[in-house]
Scaffold this motif. Structure first.
Motif, PDB file in Angstrom:
ATOM      1  N   PHE A 306      95.057  97.016  84.519  1.00 39.70           N
ATOM      2  CA  PHE A 306      94.303  96.041  84.071  1.00 39.70           C
ATOM      3  C   PHE A 306      93.937  94.933  85.385  1.00 39.70           C
ATOM      4  N   THR A 307      92.834  94.203  84.885  1.00 40.69           N
ATOM      5  CA  THR A 307      92.661  92.892  85.551  1.00 40.69           C
ATOM      6  C   THR A 307      93.051  91.766  84.932  1.00 40.69           C
ATOM      7  N   GLN A 308      93.227  90.497  85.431  1.00 39.11           N
ATOM      8  CA  GLN A 308      93.733  89.297  84.759  1.00 39.11           C
ATOM      9  C   GLN A 308      92.827  88.990  83.751  1.00 39.11           C
ATOM     10  N   ASP A 309      91.382  89.168  83.996  1.00 35.59           N
ATOM     11  CA  ASP A 309      90.454  88.743  83.030  1.00 35.59           C
ATOM     12  C   ASP A 309      90.645  89.813  81.960  1.00 35.59           C
ATOM     13  N   GLU A 310      90.822  91.028  82.024  1.00 31.14           N
ATOM     14  CA  GLU A 310      90.941  91.809  80.607  1.00 31.14           C
ATOM     15  C   GLU A 310      92.104  91.328  79.827  1.00 31.14           C
ATOM     16  N   LEU A 311      93.176  91.132  80.502  1.00 26.22           N
ATOM     17  CA  LEU A 311      94.602  90.832  79.656  1.00 26.22           C
ATOM     18  C   LEU A 311      94.133  89.339  78.918  1.00 26.22           C
ATOM     19  N   HIS A 312      93.537  88.485  79.739  1.00 26.07           N
ATOM     20  CA  HIS A 312      93.109  87.137  79.051  1.00 26.07           C
ATOM     21  C   HIS A 312      92.189  87.254  78.004  1.00 26.07           C
ATOM     22  N   ASP A 313      91.479  88.168  77.875  1.00 25.73           N
ATOM     23  CA  ASP A 313      90.450  88.412  76.798  1.00 25.73           C
ATOM     24  C   ASP A 313      91.415  88.673  75.597  1.00 25.73           C
ATOM     25  N   LEU A 314      92.181  90.078  75.770  1.00 30.39           N
ATOM     26  CA  LEU A 314      93.076  90.490  74.878  1.00 30.39           C
ATOM     27  C   LEU A 314      93.602  89.471  74.054  1.00 30.39           C
ATOM     28  N   PHE A 315      94.565  88.637  74.958  1.00 31.25           N
ATOM     29  CA  PHE A 315      95.653  87.543  74.161  1.00 31.25           C
ATOM     30  C   PHE A 315      94.810  86.349  73.660  1.00 31.25           C
ATOM     31  N   SER A 316      93.804  85.954  74.340  1.00 30.31           N
ATOM     32  CA  SER A 316      92.857  84.709  73.728  1.00 30.31           C
ATOM     33  C   SER A 316      92.312  85.269  72.484  1.00 30.31           C
ATOM     34  N   SER A 317      91.820  86.502  72.482  1.00 28.33           N
ATOM     35  CA  SER A 317      91.135  86.955  71.177  1.00 28.33           C
ATOM     36  C   SER A 317      91.946  86.958  70.031  1.00 28.33           C
ATOM     37  N   ALA A 318      93.301  87.113  70.353  1.00 25.75           N
ATOM     38  CA  ALA A 318      94.268  87.318  69.289  1.00 25.75           C
ATOM     39  C   ALA A 318      94.791  85.974  68.837  1.00 25.75           C
ATOM     40  N   GLY A 319      94.342  84.894  69.513  1.00 30.36           N
ATOM     41  CA  GLY A 319      94.616  83.558  69.083  1.00 30.36           C
ATOM     42  C   GLY A 319      95.705  82.734  69.894  1.00 30.36           C
ATOM     43  N   LEU A 320      96.310  83.619  71.027  1.00 35.09           N
ATOM     44  CA  LEU A 320      97.108  83.305  72.021  1.00 35.09           C
ATOM     45  C   LEU A 320      96.648  82.156  73.133  1.00 35.09           C
ATOM     46  N   GLU A 321      97.465  81.312  73.566  1.00 32.83           N
ATOM     47  CA  GLU A 321      96.790  80.428  74.625  1.00 32.83           C
ATOM     48  C   GLU A 321      97.805  80.861  75.753  1.00 32.83           C
ATOM     49  N   LYS A 322      97.014  80.734  76.962  1.00 34.49           N
ATOM     50  CA  LYS A 322      97.846  80.958  78.208  1.00 34.49           C
ATOM     51  C   LYS A 322      98.637  79.963  78.797  1.00 34.49           C
ATOM     52  N   VAL A 323     100.038  80.507  79.148  1.00 32.04           N
ATOM     53  CA  VAL A 323     100.846  79.700  80.009  1.00 32.04           C
ATOM     54  C   VAL A 323     100.847  80.222  81.319  1.00 32.04           C
ATOM     55  N   GLN A 324     100.784  81.712  81.527  1.00 36.32           N
ATOM     56  CA  GLN A 324     100.867  82.378  82.938  1.00 36.32           C
ATOM     57  C   GLN A 324     100.119  83.451  82.756  1.00 36.32           C
ATOM     58  N   ASN A 325      99.103  83.718  83.561  1.00 36.67           N
ATOM     59  CA  ASN A 325      98.441  84.878  84.051  1.00 36.67           C
ATOM     60  C   ASN A 325      98.315  85.164  85.628  1.00 36.67           C
ATOM     61  N   MET A 326      99.172  85.727  86.278  1.00 43.03           N
ATOM     62  CA  MET A 326      99.039  85.990  87.767  1.00 43.03           C
ATOM     63  C   MET A 326      99.172  87.251  87.994  1.00 43.03           C
ATOM     64  N   VAL A 327      98.795  87.746  89.013  1.00 37.01           N
ATOM     65  CA  VAL A 327      98.777  88.813  89.695  1.00 37.01           C
ATOM     66  C   VAL A 327      99.805  88.883  90.903  1.00 37.01           C
ATOM     67  N   ASP A 328     100.716  90.070  91.068  1.00 36.90           N
ATOM     68  CA  ASP A 328     101.528  90.221  91.999  1.00 36.90           C
ATOM     69  C   ASP A 328     101.223  91.085  93.008  1.00 36.90           C
ATOM     70  N   ARG A 329     100.766  91.055  94.109  1.00 37.99           N
ATOM     71  CA  ARG A 329     100.668  92.032  95.332  1.00 37.99           C
ATOM     72  C   ARG A 329     101.813  92.357  96.092  1.00 37.99           C
ATOM     73  N   ARG A 330     102.412  93.303  96.144  1.00 41.45           N
ATOM     74  CA  ARG A 330     103.513  93.520  96.678  1.00 41.45           C
ATOM     75  C   ARG A 330     103.474  94.676  97.861  1.00 41.45           C
ATOM     76  N   LEU A 331     104.104  94.672  99.009  1.00 43.96           N
ATOM     77  CA  LEU A 331     103.937  95.410 100.059  1.00 43.96           C
ATOM     78  C   LEU A 331     105.603  96.225  99.803  1.00 43.96           C
ATOM     79  N   GLN A 332     105.426  97.027  99.501  1.00 43.71           N
ATOM     80  CA  GLN A 332     106.979  97.961  99.629  1.00 43.71           C
ATOM     81  C   GLN A 332     106.917  98.785 100.928  1.00 43.71           C
TER      82      GLN A 332
END
Length: 357
Positions: A306-332
């Motif tokens: 996913f991208t952040q925008d894709e997830l936001h569109d899915l949830f907002s289209s379902a009538g949900l409002e954003k509290v948190q939407n963030m990307v975690d880039r990890r170097l393992q």
């Protein structure tokens, strides 16, 4: 050069990549509380990269981003339509095979969830004996409408609970059981469902399974017409941990719409899943792509990135409002083999809009 960016919430000890994790020792909630949130360990000197197993929020260079895009494009030729249909129609079979092989040895218990999502942690106040609780339950189950108590469904599992959590894609219970183990609130009830009947059987056979506190059931979340055992507006929390990505992209919106109806006004949906250009995506070779950013693994299970925008569109289209939407880039880091692995995960929290008082 590897650079650090401002902190975001996540957990430096969880590794979610199929099939790279193994079941490890559990810990109590006090120990889980000691774990810092994501975004606390930064790599400021690239020469120190092998000093720790993981580094938080490592910024990608333009060259690295471009190389990832190129690799995805090179290996992105979709499989024939009939082959894609085969993986879709046999999805249940592949997941049952997966859990038959791995049983409960695959994932670690996810105690990091208590740090990232306090909604799952032991509650400071259990209002189940108060008048406030009774009002809240009726309000939640009926969307704020003044409905006679005789019309309220009290027959479903967990009907008497004051706080209800549902995990969709519960697997063998690596989220369900830590919640039950650390949270002794008598008003708590936890549901867990999975596409795989084998996984649900493993949950029910666990010695910690207590039907007075939890209810496990088989459910295909991609089937929007399939009924859940609880009524609409009855849940405080819905948890989606690396499960939405297993659905066909065309079935995601209806699935989220259906879940949103289950939430009480003010209830939250919590998600953690794969982000675009995660190491797992870049590892796929030619012949594994089903559609854009959607792949099939060697065992037949599928995954979307996913991208952040894709997830936001899915949830907002379902009538949900954003509290948190963030990307975690990890170097393992694999210090033994002197290897670096770049992970990209997304973490979201969306709330159902409160109805007018």
């Amino acid at each position: 050069m590897i650079m650090a960016v401002p902190a975001v919430a996540a957990d430096s000890s969880s590794v979610e990549n199929m099939p790279e994790t193994a079941n490890g020792p559990t810990e109590d909630f006090t120990e889980a509380q000691k774990r810092p949130q994501f975004g606390t360990r930064f790599l400021t000197d690239p020469r120190q990269v092998f000093q720790h197993n993981a580094w938080d929020n490592v910024e990608w260079s333009a060259e690295q981003e471009e190389a990832a895009q190129k690799k995805v494009q090179e290996n992105g030729q979709p499989l024939p339509a009939e082959k894609q249909e085969e993986f879709d129609s046999r999805a249940n079979e592949y997941w049952n095979d997966f859990y038959t092989i791995h049983e409960n040895r695959f994932f670690k218990d996810r105690h990091w969830l208590f740090t990232e999502f306090p909604e799952l942690a032991p509650r400071q106040k259990a209002p189940h004996d108060s008048e406030e609780m009774g009002t809240a339950v009726q309000y939640g189950l009926n969307g704020g409408e003044d409905v006679p108590s005789s019309h309220i469904d009290t027959t479903f599992p967990g009907a008497s609970a004051s706080y209800r959590i549902l995990e969709v894609g519960c697997g063998v219970g690596n989220t369900v059981f830590p919640i039950l183990k650390t949270n002794n609130d008598p008003g708590l009830f936890v549901y867990g469902c999975d596409f795989s009947s084998t996984a649900v059987d493993l949950v029910k056979s666990n010695p910690e399974y207590d039907s007075s506190r939890c209810h496990a059931f088989v459910h295909d979340m991609s089937d929007a017409s399939a009924e859940y055992p609880m009524p609409d507006r009855s849940l405080d929390v819905i948890v989606l941990i690396f499960v939405l990505s297993a659905l066909h992209p065309q079935k995601m919106q209806n699935s989220i719409n259906r879940l949103a109806r289950l939430l009480k006004p003010g209830g939250v949906l919590l998600l953690r899943d794969y982000g675009r250009y995660d190491m797992a995506q870049l590892r796929f070779k030619k012949g594994r792509c089903l559609s854009e950013n959607f792949y099939v693994r060697g065992d037949g299970t599928r995954v979307y990135f996913f991208t952040q925008d894709e997830l936001h569109d899915l949830f907002s289209s379902a009538g949900l409002e954003k509290v948190q939407n963030m990307v975690d880039r990890r170097l393992q880091v694999n210090r033994g083999k002197q290897l670096t692995m770049y992970r990209v995960w997304l973490q979201c929290k969306y709330r159902k809009v409160l109805a007018p008082p």
